[in-house]
Design a protein around this motif. Structure first.
Motif, PDB file in Angstrom:
ATOM      1  N   ALA A 176       0.829  -1.199   0.000  1.00 47.57           N
ATOM      2  CA  ALA A 176       0.000   0.000   0.000  1.00 47.57           C
ATOM      3  C   ALA A 176       0.863   1.247   0.000  1.00 47.57           C
ATOM      4  N   SER A 177       0.436   2.268  -0.716  1.00 52.42           N
ATOM      5  CA  SER A 177       1.111   3.542  -0.616  1.00 52.42           C
ATOM      6  C   SER A 177       0.818   4.116   0.764  1.00 52.42           C
ATOM      7  N   PRO A 178       1.756   4.897   1.360  1.00 48.90           N
ATOM      8  CA  PRO A 178       1.582   5.315   2.743  1.00 48.90           C
ATOM      9  C   PRO A 178       0.289   6.075   2.986  1.00 48.90           C
ATOM     10  N   SER A 179      -0.217   6.793   1.960  1.00 50.15           N
ATOM     11  CA  SER A 179      -1.400   7.608   2.207  1.00 50.15           C
ATOM     12  C   SER A 179      -2.695   6.810   2.052  1.00 50.15           C
ATOM     13  N   VAL A 192       1.297  -5.853   5.048  1.00 51.53           N
ATOM     14  CA  VAL A 192       0.836  -4.487   4.839  1.00 51.53           C
ATOM     15  C   VAL A 192       0.377  -3.939   6.191  1.00 51.53           C
ATOM     16  N   PRO A 193       1.207  -3.091   6.810  1.00 52.60           N
ATOM     17  CA  PRO A 193       0.898  -2.648   8.174  1.00 52.60           C
ATOM     18  C   PRO A 193      -0.393  -1.829   8.223  1.00 52.60           C
ATOM     19  N   PRO A 194      -1.057  -1.828   9.374  1.00 49.65           N
ATOM     20  CA  PRO A 194      -2.275  -1.013   9.490  1.00 49.65           C
ATOM     21  C   PRO A 194      -1.926   0.467   9.425  1.00 49.65           C
ATOM     22  N   LYS A 195      -2.891   1.250   8.953  1.00 53.01           N
ATOM     23  CA  LYS A 195      -2.632   2.678   8.802  1.00 53.01           C
ATOM     24  C   LYS A 195      -2.615   3.377  10.165  1.00 53.01           C
ATOM     25  N   HIS A 196      -3.440   2.937  11.053  1.00 56.79           N
ATOM     26  CA  HIS A 196      -3.475   3.560  12.374  1.00 56.79           C
ATOM     27  C   HIS A 196      -4.001   2.556  13.386  1.00 56.79           C
TER      28      HIS A 196
END
Ligand code: SF4
Length: 450
Positions: free
Chosen positions: A3-6, A118-122
């Protein structure tokens, strides 16, 4: 692919297997949503794909392996979980590149493997969740899993070796989940487990506080409490132990649906013994007749296996006689097929496939007649119907006698204006071997089975 960071990280999800596996999928999806993952329908869009597998019979194993193969070919980043995960060697031999393999209910392993890819975003943020979690069923009904595993060792089944011994959820946890679901709009709770009658045995029926009272972790206590929540409560996978008699009065009083799903599997004592079925020695025909006297509107659903190793024509006749005597409402039947690892594979005198098929057809012909007669007797009655969907011919719903997916439906010919989740009175006007049809009834008519 990552995933892209955003962007929100994206997960594809393939869910196979029985209602218990479906509940596992729902838990994983709920956690994913809580952690900010998006669940996407296309392999191309996904950063990782989870395949929740089934390993019950050989055809389910094949279907699971095909699903893993497809996800590997289309995406390449695949996390495998579920029953087939217990046979990790089989999967890794065919797909050495899968990211991780775990067994049923191993939510932590699945989440760890997803985080690594793919790490969680938050961090989890409760407001992302609808109050009832993520459901794969329509929002007006939900499966309520009350336990995992099974203490029996039926000779044709490998579930205990895959899912372990019975582990009941404390009754207050189950009731809290049921209450959340009902508050979120669920109209029907489908109680599932491997053996609902055995609920609480492993906990020695421990009592827990629930709404200022102590409630035991026991099938009869659970059912009595669920009956007060205001939703339909449907019991699946019940074995005919003596204490099942205690839920029949609750059904007669309308507290829970007058519906029992009892997988009898056979009627010949010799075959039941070879199958090592629980409660096989109970006097089932007498009990069924007594239940019907106490609760005449009771619907009984069951499943059977024909062509089990050693089944003679006499055993099979006993099964047909059982159908005639018990007049079961809803019946599913399978021809016996060996499951890799099952004890029954080593039993002598296998029944040739053609003979098993012939018995299956005879069985289904008898049951189709019984089912047609029982449904015909309901023509002219007014019954409450829970609407599932609307189409161009009206609406499709289910009466109190019909579980979703496995039983029949009630077509409401003038139901175009209805909405899924509504409960409406329907005058039954026609029937066939499986389904009913009718039209909306003026509400002043008496409802049978309200
Ligand atoms: S009761 Fe028998 S068929 Fe059902 S899960 Fe347990 S061992 Fe398998």
């Amino acid at each position: 692919m990552s995933a892209s960071p955003s962007a929100d990280p994206k997960v594809g999800f393939v869910s196979l297997g029985c209602p218990k596996a479906l509940v596992d999928s729902e838990r994983i999806l709920t956690q994913l949503r809580a952690e900010g993952y998006q669940v996407v329908p296309e392999y191309d869009d996904a950063d990782v794909v989870v395949v929740n597998t089934c390993g019950f019979i050989d055809s389910a194993v094949e279907e699971s392996l095909e699903a893993i193969g497809e996800a590997m070919a289309e995406n390449g980043k695949v996390v495998v979980t579920g029953c087939l995960g217990k046979r990790a060697g089989l999967i890794s031999e065919r797909f050495p590149e899968v990211l991780s393999i775990s067994g049923p209910q191993d939510y932590d392993s699945v989440m760890r493997a997803i985080h690594a890819q793919v790490p969680p975003k938050h961090e989890p943020f409760f407001d992302l969740l609808p109050a009832q979690g993520i459901k794969l069923t329509p929002k007006h009904y939900a499966y309520l899993k009350i336990s995992e595993g099974c203490n029996h060792r039926c000779s044709f089944c490998i579930i205990p070796s895959m899912r372990g011994n019975l582990r009941s959820r404390p009754v207050n946890q189950v009731l809290a989940e049921a209450q959340r679901l009902v508050r979120a709009g669920v109209q029907e709770l489908l109680v599932v487990s491997q053996d609902t009658s055995a609920y609480g045995v492993d906990q020695r029926y421990a009592a827990y506080p629930w709404q200022g009272r102590e409630v035991e972790t026991r099938m009869t206590s659970l059912v009595a409490e669920l009956g007060q929540l205001g939703a339909w409560v449907r019991l699946h996978y019940v074995y005919p132990y003596p204490h099942v008699d205690q839920v029949i009065p609750l059904m007669a009083e309308g507290k829970v649906l007058p519906y029992l799903d009892i997988p009898f599997q056979h009627a010949s004592p010799r075959i039941l013994k070879a199958m090592k079925r629980p409660a096989h020695a109970e006097k089932v025909i007498d009990r069924v007749q007594q239940w019907r006297r106490q609760c005449p509107q009771l619907t009984i659903r069951s499943t059977f296996i024909v062509g089990f190793p050693g089944e003679t024509e006499e055993d099979f006749q006993m099964l047909l006689d059982f159908l005639e005597q018990t007049q079961l409402d809803r019946v599913g039947c399978f021809t016996y097929s060996p499951v890799d690892g099952a004890e029954a594979n080593h039993l002598p005198n296998p029944v040739p496939e053609a003979l098993a098929q012939e018995r299956f057809e005879r069985f289904m012909a008898v049951q189709a007649r019984i089912s047609s007669e029982r449904l015909r007797a309901r023509v002219g009655q007014v019954e409450t119907v829970l609407i599932d969907e609307i189409d161009e011919d009206g609406a499709l719903g289910r009466s109190r006698s019909d579980a979703p997916e496995i039983d029949g439906v009630v077509r409401v010919n003038d139901g175009h204006q209805l909405k899924p989740g509504q409960k409406v009175p329907v005058l039954i006007e026609a029937s066939d071997a499986h389904d009913l049809a009718g039209r909306l009834a003026p509400s002043k008519l008496n409802i049978i089975n309200a």
